[in-house]
Write a protein that holds these residues in place. Structure first.
Motif, PDB file in Angstrom:
ATOM      1  N   ASP A  73       0.812  -1.216   0.000  1.00 13.92           N
ATOM      2  CA  ASP A  73       0.000   0.000   0.000  1.00 13.92           C
ATOM      3  C   ASP A  73       0.849   1.271   0.000  1.00 13.92           C
ATOM      4  OD1 ASP A  73       1.003  -0.414   2.509  1.00 13.92           O
ATOM      5  OD2 ASP A  73      -0.867   0.017   3.578  1.00 13.92           O
ATOM      6  N   GLU A  74       2.061   1.167  -0.513  1.00 13.67           N
ATOM      7  CA  GLU A  74       2.946   2.332  -0.588  1.00 13.67           C
ATOM      8  C   GLU A  74       2.334   3.379  -1.521  1.00 13.67           C
ATOM      9  OE1 GLU A  74       5.650   3.887   1.143  1.00 13.67           O
ATOM     10  OE2 GLU A  74       6.780   2.051   0.717  1.00 13.67           O
ATOM     11  N   PRO A  75       2.382   4.679  -1.155  1.00 12.50           N
ATOM     12  CA  PRO A  75       1.935   5.718  -2.085  1.00 12.50           C
ATOM     13  C   PRO A  75       2.669   5.582  -3.414  1.00 12.50           C
ATOM     14  CG  PRO A  75       2.296   6.649   0.090  1.00 12.50           C
ATOM     15  CD  PRO A  75       2.788   5.236   0.148  1.00 12.50           C
ATOM     16  N   LEU A  76       1.983   5.822  -4.520  1.00 11.94           N
ATOM     17  CA  LEU A  76       2.531   5.537  -5.838  1.00 11.94           C
ATOM     18  C   LEU A  76       3.837   6.273  -6.106  1.00 11.94           C
ATOM     19  CD1 LEU A  76       2.355   4.139  -8.549  1.00 11.94           C
ATOM     20  CD2 LEU A  76       0.845   5.964  -9.347  1.00 11.94           C
ATOM     21  N   THR A  77       3.913   7.536  -5.751  1.00 10.42           N
ATOM     22  CA  THR A  77       5.138   8.303  -6.026  1.00 10.42           C
ATOM     23  C   THR A  77       6.349   7.668  -5.360  1.00 10.42           C
ATOM     24  OG1 THR A  77       3.858  10.349  -6.165  1.00 10.42           O
ATOM     25  CG2 THR A  77       6.222  10.577  -5.898  1.00 10.42           C
ATOM     26  N   ARG A  78       6.206   7.299  -4.112  1.00  4.26           N
ATOM     27  CA  ARG A  78       7.322   6.686  -3.397  1.00  4.26           C
ATOM     28  C   ARG A  78       7.665   5.318  -3.991  1.00  4.26           C
ATOM     29  NH1 ARG A  78      10.489   6.871   0.973  1.00  4.26           N
ATOM     30  NH2 ARG A  78      10.867   4.973   2.180  1.00  4.26           N
ATOM     31  N   ALA A  79       6.654   4.537  -4.343  1.00  2.28           N
ATOM     32  CA  ALA A  79       6.897   3.226  -4.949  1.00  2.28           C
ATOM     33  C   ALA A  79       7.621   3.371  -6.285  1.00  2.28           C
ATOM     34  CB  ALA A  79       5.574   2.484  -5.131  1.00  2.28           C
ATOM     35  N   VAL A  80       7.253   4.374  -7.067  1.00  3.05           N
ATOM     36  CA  VAL A  80       7.928   4.623  -8.346  1.00  3.05           C
ATOM     37  C   VAL A  80       9.387   4.999  -8.109  1.00  3.05           C
ATOM     38  CG1 VAL A  80       8.058   6.215 -10.308  1.00  3.05           C
ATOM     39  CG2 VAL A  80       5.859   5.221  -9.662  1.00  3.05           C
ATOM     40  N   ASN A  81       9.622   5.877  -7.137  1.00  2.00           N
ATOM     41  CA  ASN A  81      10.999   6.296  -6.852  1.00  2.00           C
ATOM     42  C   ASN A  81      11.867   5.117  -6.403  1.00  2.00           C
ATOM     43  OD1 ASN A  81      10.549   8.975  -7.509  1.00  2.00           O
ATOM     44  ND2 ASN A  81      10.056   9.573  -5.416  1.00  2.00           N
ATOM     45  N   LEU A  82      11.356   4.321  -5.480  1.00  2.00           N
ATOM     46  CA  LEU A  82      12.150   3.241  -4.897  1.00  2.00           C
ATOM     47  C   LEU A  82      12.299   2.039  -5.818  1.00  2.00           C
ATOM     48  CD1 LEU A  82      10.735   3.310  -1.243  1.00  2.00           C
ATOM     49  CD2 LEU A  82      12.976   4.102  -1.995  1.00  2.00           C
ATOM     50  N   ASN A  83      11.231   1.691  -6.530  1.00  2.00           N
ATOM     51  CA  ASN A  83      11.254   0.456  -7.323  1.00  2.00           C
ATOM     52  C   ASN A  83      11.584   0.661  -8.793  1.00  2.00           C
ATOM     53  OD1 ASN A  83      10.537  -0.809  -4.969  1.00  2.00           O
ATOM     54  ND2 ASN A  83       8.421  -1.239  -5.563  1.00  2.00           N
ATOM     55  N   VAL A  84      11.320   1.845  -9.316  1.00  3.30           N
ATOM     56  CA  VAL A  84      11.505   2.071 -10.753  1.00  3.30           C
ATOM     57  C   VAL A  84      12.682   3.004 -11.034  1.00  3.30           C
ATOM     58  CG1 VAL A  84      10.388   2.722 -12.917  1.00  3.30           C
ATOM     59  CG2 VAL A  84       9.019   1.767 -11.050  1.00  3.30           C
ATOM     60  N   ARG A  85      12.603   4.225 -10.494  1.00  5.68           N
ATOM     61  CA  ARG A  85      13.678   5.175 -10.793  1.00  5.68           C
ATOM     62  C   ARG A  85      15.022   4.684 -10.269  1.00  5.68           C
ATOM     63  NH1 ARG A  85      13.698  10.825  -7.900  1.00  5.68           N
ATOM     64  NH2 ARG A  85      14.665   9.488  -6.324  1.00  5.68           N
ATOM     65  N   ALA A  86      15.024   4.073  -9.096  1.00  6.11           N
ATOM     66  CA  ALA A  86      16.281   3.544  -8.547  1.00  6.11           C
ATOM     67  C   ALA A  86      16.865   2.460  -9.448  1.00  6.11           C
ATOM     68  CB  ALA A  86      16.044   2.993  -7.138  1.00  6.11           C
ATOM     69  N   THR A  87      15.993   1.639 -10.034  1.00  8.48           N
ATOM     70  CA  THR A  87      16.452   0.604 -10.963  1.00  8.48           C
ATOM     71  C   THR A  87      17.061   1.232 -12.213  1.00  8.48           C
ATOM     72  OG1 THR A  87      14.759  -0.940 -10.157  1.00  8.48           O
ATOM     73  CG2 THR A  87      15.746  -1.421 -12.300  1.00  8.48           C
ATOM     74  N   LEU A  88      16.399   2.254 -12.744  1.00  6.38           N
ATOM     75  CA  LEU A  88      16.931   2.957 -13.915  1.00  6.38           C
ATOM     76  C   LEU A  88      18.280   3.602 -13.608  1.00  6.38           C
ATOM     77  CD1 LEU A  88      13.621   4.628 -15.157  1.00  6.38           C
ATOM     78  CD2 LEU A  88      14.977   2.958 -16.439  1.00  6.38           C
ATOM     79  N   ASP A  89      18.392   4.214 -12.436  1.00  5.59           N
ATOM     80  CA  ASP A  89      19.658   4.855 -12.044  1.00  5.59           C
ATOM     81  C   ASP A  89      20.777   3.825 -11.887  1.00  5.59           C
ATOM     82  OD1 ASP A  89      18.474   7.325 -12.058  1.00  5.59           O
ATOM     83  OD2 ASP A  89      18.158   7.415  -9.886  1.00  5.59           O
ATOM     84  N   LEU A  90      20.438   2.661 -11.340  1.00  3.77           N
ATOM     85  CA  LEU A  90      21.451   1.625 -11.159  1.00  3.77           C
ATOM     86  C   LEU A  90      21.889   1.041 -12.508  1.00  3.77           C
ATOM     87  CD1 LEU A  90      23.142   0.067  -9.150  1.00  3.77           C
ATOM     88  CD2 LEU A  90      21.263  -1.553  -8.856  1.00  3.77           C
ATOM     89  N   ILE A  91      20.955   0.941 -13.445  1.00  2.03           N
ATOM     90  CA  ILE A  91      21.309   0.478 -14.791  1.00  2.03           C
ATOM     91  C   ILE A  91      22.312   1.430 -15.431  1.00  2.03           C
ATOM     92  CG2 ILE A  91      20.411   0.200 -17.146  1.00  2.03           C
ATOM     93  CD1 ILE A  91      17.832  -0.915 -15.883  1.00  2.03           C
TER      94      ILE A  91
END
Length: 498
Positions: free
Chosen positions: A118-136
């Motif tokens: 139930d994480e707020p969408l913005t935080r979930a996007v930052n932690l699960n998506v943007r962080a993955t893109l940055d690590l790539i």
């Protein structure tokens, strides 16, 4: 002589995100104990009042590292913390640390993610998506990179019921890069308010963003030696380095502990469905095997085919059903009784919502008010009704997964297992057919008692005595309740049918 996988990790430098989480710490322990890894860079952030150094010291005080300490090795000798945070752009890694990673790292294991459904969408996007893109992007700069393992979830694509080892980008409706741009453009409040629209068919922000992270691997990371690992529900260790180890209150383990204390008594689930549970140590073994396999790929192969995916769920030949899970727990609960129990421990699986609400009213709501009333009489604060409301919210997020049936294919995982030498199959076992579930669940209960409940063998006689007492009280209470209900039915019958 080192095995093939051990030889691969010998003198290698590994960068791990999420290494302080449950599965991450098991992976780090295995690397330190079984391989001659040169160094592990562990991304950490300060938490509470503890610095990254203090957190690292506390981490290796865990019972999980007893075997390593007894061997005379200090776990921190080959560990270096990297100050970073997935909540910030570029993982908030300093230029100096970034240079170290670029120059030295051979293997990346990306475990970090928010697992809150139930994480707020913005935080979930930052932690699960943007962080993955940055690590790539960081991985693309690494001069000695041989393998990149992204840890996803078997339920990341739960919008379909039969989940193959493939990508489901059409179900997302948006790319990872575009989603990050949309979230940045709309702002925090608007993005969160539009979660139901953006997530579409997905039951929560967790599965939506984990599926988006897989799209990021395909679209942005396919030039890298990269793979995706999709474990099912990760629970206590099977054998390594100790049986039944659990490091936090997480998922089924938290529910099981609450049931063992006699607090949680009703769950909404289809008891005839399969319980897709996988032990943490077998997950660690498979992750290390995937890293070894991923490093074999050539640049030409990576351009021609999508990064491979490895599903990991219970085998058809050795499936665990939720009913078997509950029955086994009921069978062994006396042997591992918890001295902190507040009532006789039992669990009822309600397959229909109306039945679930009815049973929770009798087994959670009414007892909660009774206990709070008694606490007030003693001059103490009310807490049970609040606790049951919290439990209701926390268990509700699992409703979708416990009421729907999912099947998985594991062709890549099975092929990888077949390719291992006999020595590696012994050292890095991830064959779920080797699990004897009754024995495993019995050890899991012992682990919950010891590692979550902090109760040693000396408290067992007291706990079993309490268990016997609550068994009698529970039987009497049910007898009185059913007797009262029968009396009411008799009264109603005499009124309606004089």
């Amino acid at each position: 002589m080192l095995s093939d996988i051990q030889n691969f990790y010998r003198n290698k430098t590994v960068f791990v995100t999420g290494g302080t989480g449950f599965m991450g710490i098991v992976l780090v322990e295995k690397l330190l104990r079984i391989t001659e890894v040169k160094r592990i860079y562990l991304m950490l952030r300060p938490k509470g009042n503890k610095s990254v150094e203090e957190r690292l010291t506390h981490l290796f005080e865990s019972t999980l590292f007893d075997k390593i300490r007894k061997s005379g090795v200090t776990p921190t000798d080959r560990i270096r913390p990297i100050l970073g945070d997935c909540a910030f752009a570029n993982l908030d890694i300093s230029p100096a640390d970034r240079k170290v990673l670029i120059d030295e790292v051979n293997i990346v294991v990306h475990l970090a993610a928010t697992v809150r459904f139930d994480e707020p969408l913005t935080r979930a996007v930052n932690l699960n998506v943007r962080a993955t893109l940055d690590l790539i992007q960081l991985a693309k700069e690494m001069k000695q990179l041989e393998a990149f393992l992204h840890v996803s979830s078997a339920f990341a694509n739960c919008v379909v019921n039969c989940i193959d080892e493939e990508y489901y980008n059409a179900k997302i409706g948006i790319s990872a890069v575009k989603m990050c741009e949309v979230a940045n453009s709309l702002g925090v409040d608007t993005t969160n308010k539009l979660a139901n629209v953006l997530c579409k068919e997905f039951p929560n922000t967790y599965t939506f963003t984990k599926s988006l992270a897989e799209e990021a691997i395909l679209s942005e990371g396919r030039s890298l030696p990269i793979s995706i690992f999709r474990p099912a529900i990760v629970i206590q260790t099977s054998k390594e380095p100790i049986s039944g180890w659990i490091g936090n209150y997480y998922g089924p383990s938290a529910a099981l502990y609450a049931a063992g204390r006699g607090v949680l008594r009703v769950m909404y689930m289809k008891s005839h469905h399969r319980a897709h549970l996988v032990p943490a140590d077998l997950c660690a073994n498979l992750m290390l095997a995937i890293g070894w396999e991923t490093a074999k790929s050539t640049p030409e192969q990576r351009l021609q085919m999508a990064p491979p995916i490895y599903n990991y769920t219970s085998e058809d030949d050795n499936a665990l059903i939720w009913k078997e899970y509950i029955d086994t727990i009921s069978e062994y609960v006396y042997e591992v009784a918890i001295s902190k129990m507040i009532w006789y421990p039992f669990m009822i699986a309600a397959g229909q919502k109306w039945l679930y609400y009815l049973l929770t009213f009798f087994y959670h709501t009414i007892p909660g008010y009774i206990i709070d009333f008694l606490l007030v009489l003693k001059g103490k604060k009310k807490r049970m009704t609040k606790l049951y409301n919290i439990m209701k919210r926390q268990t509700k997020v699992f409703d979708f997964f416990l009421s729907n049936e999912f099947t998985f294919t594991m062709d890549n995982t099975k092929t990888l297992w077949s390719s291992l030498s006999e020595e590696d199959k012994q050292i890095f076992n991830f064959d779920l057919n080797s699990i004897y579930w009754k024995e495993y669940l019995q050890n899991s209960l012992k682990g919950l008692r010891l590692y979550l409940g902090r109760e040693g063998p000396e408290t067992l006689p007291k706990a079993q005595k309490l268990h016997r007492r609550f068994f009698i009280l529970n039987w009497i209470t049910h007898a009185l309740l059913f007797g009262f209900l029968l009396y009411l039915l008799w009264v109603l019958a005499t009124i309606i049918l004089p």
